[in-house]
Design a protein around this motif. Structure first.
Motif, PDB file in Angstrom:
ATOM      1  N   THR A  89       0.871  -1.165   0.000  1.00 15.86           N
ATOM      2  CA  THR A  89       0.000   0.000   0.000  1.00 15.86           C
ATOM      3  C   THR A  89       0.910   1.217   0.000  1.00 15.86           C
ATOM      4  O   THR A  89       1.682   1.412   0.952  1.00 15.86           O
ATOM      5  CB  THR A  89      -0.925   0.020   1.222  1.00 15.86           C
ATOM      6  OG1 THR A  89      -1.792  -1.115   1.163  1.00 15.86           O
ATOM      7  CG2 THR A  89      -1.782   1.280   1.237  1.00 15.86           C
ATOM      8  N   VAL A  90       0.852   1.974  -1.060  1.00 20.11           N
ATOM      9  CA  VAL A  90       1.802   3.063  -1.248  1.00 20.11           C
ATOM     10  C   VAL A  90       1.054   4.368  -1.507  1.00 20.11           C
ATOM     11  O   VAL A  90       0.027   4.384  -2.179  1.00 20.11           O
ATOM     12  CB  VAL A  90       2.769   2.739  -2.408  1.00 20.11           C
ATOM     13  CG1 VAL A  90       2.023   2.485  -3.702  1.00 20.11           C
ATOM     14  CG2 VAL A  90       3.795   3.830  -2.593  1.00 20.11           C
ATOM     15  N   THR A  91       1.567   5.451  -0.947  1.00 13.75           N
ATOM     16  CA  THR A  91       1.029   6.787  -1.191  1.00 13.75           C
ATOM     17  C   THR A  91       2.020   7.531  -2.071  1.00 13.75           C
ATOM     18  O   THR A  91       3.207   7.605  -1.744  1.00 13.75           O
ATOM     19  CB  THR A  91       0.811   7.552   0.119  1.00 13.75           C
ATOM     20  OG1 THR A  91      -0.071   6.804   0.958  1.00 13.75           O
ATOM     21  CG2 THR A  91       0.202   8.921  -0.143  1.00 13.75           C
ATOM     22  N   VAL A  92       1.536   8.047  -3.188  1.00 10.22           N
ATOM     23  CA  VAL A  92       2.398   8.771  -4.118  1.00 10.22           C
ATOM     24  C   VAL A  92       1.884  10.197  -4.302  1.00 10.22           C
ATOM     25  O   VAL A  92       0.729  10.507  -3.992  1.00 10.22           O
ATOM     26  CB  VAL A  92       2.461   8.064  -5.493  1.00 10.22           C
ATOM     27  CG1 VAL A  92       3.060   6.670  -5.357  1.00 10.22           C
ATOM     28  CG2 VAL A  92       1.077   7.981  -6.133  1.00 10.22           C
ATOM     29  N   ILE A  93       2.764  11.044  -4.812  1.00  9.95           N
ATOM     30  CA  ILE A  93       2.374  12.411  -5.160  1.00  9.95           C
ATOM     31  C   ILE A  93       1.879  12.386  -6.599  1.00  9.95           C
ATOM     32  O   ILE A  93       2.605  11.977  -7.513  1.00  9.95           O
ATOM     33  CB  ILE A  93       3.560  13.367  -4.993  1.00  9.95           C
ATOM     34  CG1 ILE A  93       3.977  13.422  -3.516  1.00  9.95           C
ATOM     35  CG2 ILE A  93       3.204  14.760  -5.495  1.00  9.95           C
ATOM     36  CD1 ILE A  93       5.198  14.284  -3.254  1.00  9.95           C
ATOM     37  N   ALA A  94       0.644  12.796  -6.800  1.00  5.20           N
ATOM     38  CA  ALA A  94      -0.005  12.686  -8.100  1.00  5.20           C
ATOM     39  C   ALA A  94      -0.582  14.039  -8.521  1.00  5.20           C
ATOM     40  O   ALA A  94      -0.815  14.906  -7.674  1.00  5.20           O
ATOM     41  CB  ALA A  94      -1.127  11.648  -8.026  1.00  5.20           C
ATOM     42  N   PRO A  95      -0.821  14.204  -9.813  1.00  4.44           N
ATOM     43  CA  PRO A  95      -1.493  15.431 -10.239  1.00  4.44           C
ATOM     44  C   PRO A  95      -2.905  15.495  -9.666  1.00  4.44           C
ATOM     45  O   PRO A  95      -3.551  14.458  -9.478  1.00  4.44           O
ATOM     46  CB  PRO A  95      -1.506  15.319 -11.769  1.00  4.44           C
ATOM     47  CG  PRO A  95      -1.311  13.870 -12.057  1.00  4.44           C
ATOM     48  CD  PRO A  95      -0.479  13.335 -10.945  1.00  4.44           C
ATOM     49  N   ALA A  96      -3.372  16.704  -9.392  1.00  4.99           N
ATOM     50  CA  ALA A  96      -4.702  16.869  -8.796  1.00  4.99           C
ATOM     51  C   ALA A  96      -5.797  16.333  -9.703  1.00  4.99           C
ATOM     52  O   ALA A  96      -6.853  15.912  -9.226  1.00  4.99           O
ATOM     53  CB  ALA A  96      -4.946  18.340  -8.474  1.00  4.99           C
ATOM     54  N   SER A  97      -5.555  16.341 -11.018  1.00  2.81           N
ATOM     55  CA  SER A  97      -6.574  15.873 -11.966  1.00  2.81           C
ATOM     56  C   SER A  97      -6.339  14.418 -12.380  1.00  2.81           C
ATOM     57  O   SER A  97      -6.742  14.015 -13.486  1.00  2.81           O
ATOM     58  CB  SER A  97      -6.576  16.757 -13.215  1.00  2.81           C
ATOM     59  OG  SER A  97      -5.303  16.706 -13.867  1.00  2.81           O
ATOM     60  N   ALA A  98      -5.707  13.626 -11.514  1.00  7.63           N
ATOM     61  CA  ALA A  98      -5.398  12.222 -11.834  1.00  7.63           C
ATOM     62  C   ALA A  98      -6.643  11.493 -12.323  1.00  7.63           C
ATOM     63  O   ALA A  98      -7.690  11.521 -11.676  1.00  7.63           O
ATOM     64  CB  ALA A  98      -4.823  11.529 -10.608  1.00  7.63           C
ATOM     65  N   LYS A  99      -6.509  10.846 -13.467  1.00  6.75           N
ATOM     66  CA  LYS A  99      -7.654  10.177 -14.096  1.00  6.75           C
ATOM     67  C   LYS A  99      -7.490   8.667 -14.151  1.00  6.75           C
ATOM     68  O   LYS A  99      -8.457   7.921 -14.021  1.00  6.75           O
ATOM     69  CB  LYS A  99      -7.842  10.722 -15.523  1.00  6.75           C
ATOM     70  CG  LYS A  99      -9.042  10.152 -16.256  1.00  6.75           C
ATOM     71  CD  LYS A  99      -9.176  10.769 -17.659  1.00  6.75           C
ATOM     72  CE  LYS A  99      -8.031  10.358 -18.554  1.00  6.75           C
ATOM     73  NZ  LYS A  99      -8.194  10.855 -19.957  1.00  6.75           N
ATOM     74  N   GLU A 100      -6.246   8.209 -14.344  1.00  7.86           N
ATOM     75  CA  GLU A 100      -5.996   6.776 -14.478  1.00  7.86           C
ATOM     76  C   GLU A 100      -4.685   6.390 -13.793  1.00  7.86           C
ATOM     77  O   GLU A 100      -3.700   7.131 -13.840  1.00  7.86           O
ATOM     78  CB  GLU A 100      -5.898   6.366 -15.954  1.00  7.86           C
ATOM     79  CG  GLU A 100      -7.183   6.485 -16.733  1.00  7.86           C
ATOM     80  CD  GLU A 100      -7.008   6.139 -18.202  1.00  7.86           C
ATOM     81  OE1 GLU A 100      -8.034   5.896 -18.873  1.00  7.86           O
ATOM     82  OE2 GLU A 100      -5.849   6.113 -18.683  1.00  7.86           O
ATOM     83  N   LEU A 101      -4.715   5.223 -13.161  1.00  2.00           N
ATOM     84  CA  LEU A 101      -3.505   4.604 -12.649  1.00  2.00           C
ATOM     85  C   LEU A 101      -3.071   3.578 -13.686  1.00  2.00           C
ATOM     86  O   LEU A 101      -3.890   2.794 -14.166  1.00  2.00           O
ATOM     87  CB  LEU A 101      -3.767   3.917 -11.307  1.00  2.00           C
ATOM     88  CG  LEU A 101      -2.604   3.139 -10.688  1.00  2.00           C
ATOM     89  CD1 LEU A 101      -1.470   4.078 -10.289  1.00  2.00           C
ATOM     90  CD2 LEU A 101      -3.074   2.332  -9.474  1.00  2.00           C
ATOM     91  N   ARG A 102      -1.791   3.607 -14.022  1.00  2.04           N
ATOM     92  CA  ARG A 102      -1.322   2.746 -15.109  1.00  2.04           C
ATOM     93  C   ARG A 102      -0.070   1.980 -14.689  1.00  2.04           C
ATOM     94  O   ARG A 102       0.803   2.528 -14.017  1.00  2.04           O
ATOM     95  CB  ARG A 102      -1.026   3.599 -16.347  1.00  2.04           C
ATOM     96  CG  ARG A 102      -0.696   2.806 -17.608  1.00  2.04           C
ATOM     97  CD  ARG A 102      -0.406   3.755 -18.764  1.00  2.04           C
ATOM     98  NE  ARG A 102      -1.576   4.508 -19.162  1.00  2.04           N
ATOM     99  CZ  ARG A 102      -2.255   4.281 -20.283  1.00  2.04           C
ATOM    100  NH1 ARG A 102      -1.901   3.305 -21.097  1.00  2.04           N
ATOM    101  NH2 ARG A 102      -3.305   5.038 -20.583  1.00  2.04           N
ATOM    102  N   LEU A 103      -0.010   0.704 -15.064  1.00  8.60           N
ATOM    103  CA  LEU A 103       1.178  -0.114 -14.880  1.00  8.60           C
ATOM    104  C   LEU A 103       1.738  -0.421 -16.258  1.00  8.60           C
ATOM    105  O   LEU A 103       1.024  -0.931 -17.126  1.00  8.60           O
ATOM    106  CB  LEU A 103       0.840  -1.410 -14.139  1.00  8.60           C
ATOM    107  CG  LEU A 103       2.000  -2.396 -13.945  1.00  8.60           C
ATOM    108  CD1 LEU A 103       3.067  -1.812 -13.019  1.00  8.60           C
ATOM    109  CD2 LEU A 103       1.501  -3.738 -13.395  1.00  8.60           C
ATOM    110  N   ILE A 104       3.019  -0.106 -16.457  1.00  8.52           N
ATOM    111  CA  ILE A 104       3.662  -0.294 -17.760  1.00  8.52           C
ATOM    112  C   ILE A 104       4.851  -1.232 -17.583  1.00  8.52           C
ATOM    113  O   ILE A 104       5.795  -0.923 -16.845  1.00  8.52           O
ATOM    114  CB  ILE A 104       4.128   1.052 -18.343  1.00  8.52           C
ATOM    115  CG1 ILE A 104       2.948   2.014 -18.450  1.00  8.52           C
ATOM    116  CG2 ILE A 104       4.775   0.848 -19.705  1.00  8.52           C
ATOM    117  CD1 ILE A 104       3.350   3.441 -18.788  1.00  8.52           C
ATOM    118  N   VAL A 105       4.780  -2.381 -18.236  1.00 13.04           N
ATOM    119  CA  VAL A 105       5.848  -3.376 -18.165  1.00 13.04           C
ATOM    120  C   VAL A 105       6.233  -3.750 -19.588  1.00 13.04           C
ATOM    121  O   VAL A 105       5.497  -4.459 -20.277  1.00 13.04           O
ATOM    122  CB  VAL A 105       5.404  -4.630 -17.378  1.00 13.04           C
ATOM    123  CG1 VAL A 105       6.561  -5.618 -17.265  1.00 13.04           C
ATOM    124  CG2 VAL A 105       4.892  -4.256 -16.003  1.00 13.04           C
TER     125      VAL A 105
END
Length: 205
Positions: free
Chosen positions: A176-192
């Motif tokens: 469980t991780v807390t990150v700094i994100a843009p205020a208008s965050a729309k999608e969480l993405r995993l890229i491998v």
């Protein structure tokens, strides 16, 4: 005639005894009640879904919170090297950072997400063990800009094994991780590599 009467009496008694014996119900064994107690086993690890995944216009696989995914899958129906699930996404997380270790800049927010991963006993693809590393995660904002270099808000991240450690074959890790994100965050993405998975971020109500 006397001899006949002597013989007939025992015969009648014998017939009567047989009749009485046959007329009585057969005794059934007493009914027994068997109580079966089932113990609930440990929570099962996430399992990648079978079949053709849903994709967006870019080819990224669309996922919902709690929906299984997998990397290092030889086919849509075969077990994957690493099966994982994003179990929660919480935008606008209230992170207490009294010493300003991970301060927010204007237009930023704290975003918290949780992931659960299970590695197979043998990993066929070399990249599977590090697939959930934090450097593979990104956030797309409301303008369609992808933010890939996510900073972890360490004051609000206590258990992030799944995104900070390499998976050992046959092991399960959560994070469980807390990150700094843009205020208008729309999608969480995993890229491998050339694969990517996308989870929608619902605005905080």
């Amino acid at each position: 005639m006397t001899g006949l009467r002597v013989i007939a009496v025992p015969a009648a008694i014998t017939a009567l005894a047989l009749l009485v014996a046959c007329s009585q119900p057969t005794q059934q064994p007493a009914a027994t009640t068997v109580t079966v107690t089932t113990e609930r086993g440990p929570e099962q690890p996430p399992v990648a879904p079978t079949g053709e995944p849903r994709r967006d216009a870019s080819g990224a696989m669309l996922k919902a919170i709690g929906e299984g995914a997998g990397v290092g899958c030889p086919s849509p129906t075969a077990p994957c090297d690493l099966e994982f699930t994003v179990t929660a996404i919480e935008p606008g997380y209230q992170c207490s950072d009294p010493y300003q270790i991970s301060p927010l800049a204007p237009g930023q927010q704290y975003l918290r997400y949780s992931v659960d991963g299970q590695a197979a006993n043998k990993l066929e693809w070399s990249g599977s063990a590090d697939a959930l590393r934090i450097n593979n995660w990104a956030i797309e904002d409301g303008d369609g800009v992808l933010h890939r270099d996510l900073d972890i808000a360490s004051p609000c991240t206590e258990h992030a094994d799944a995104v900070l450690q390499t998976f050992v074959p046959g092991t399960r890790m959560r994070g469980t991780v807390t990150v700094i994100a843009p205020a208008s965050a729309k999608e969480l993405r995993l890229i491998v590599g050339d694969m990517s998975w996308v989870w929608p971020i619902s605005p905080k109500t």
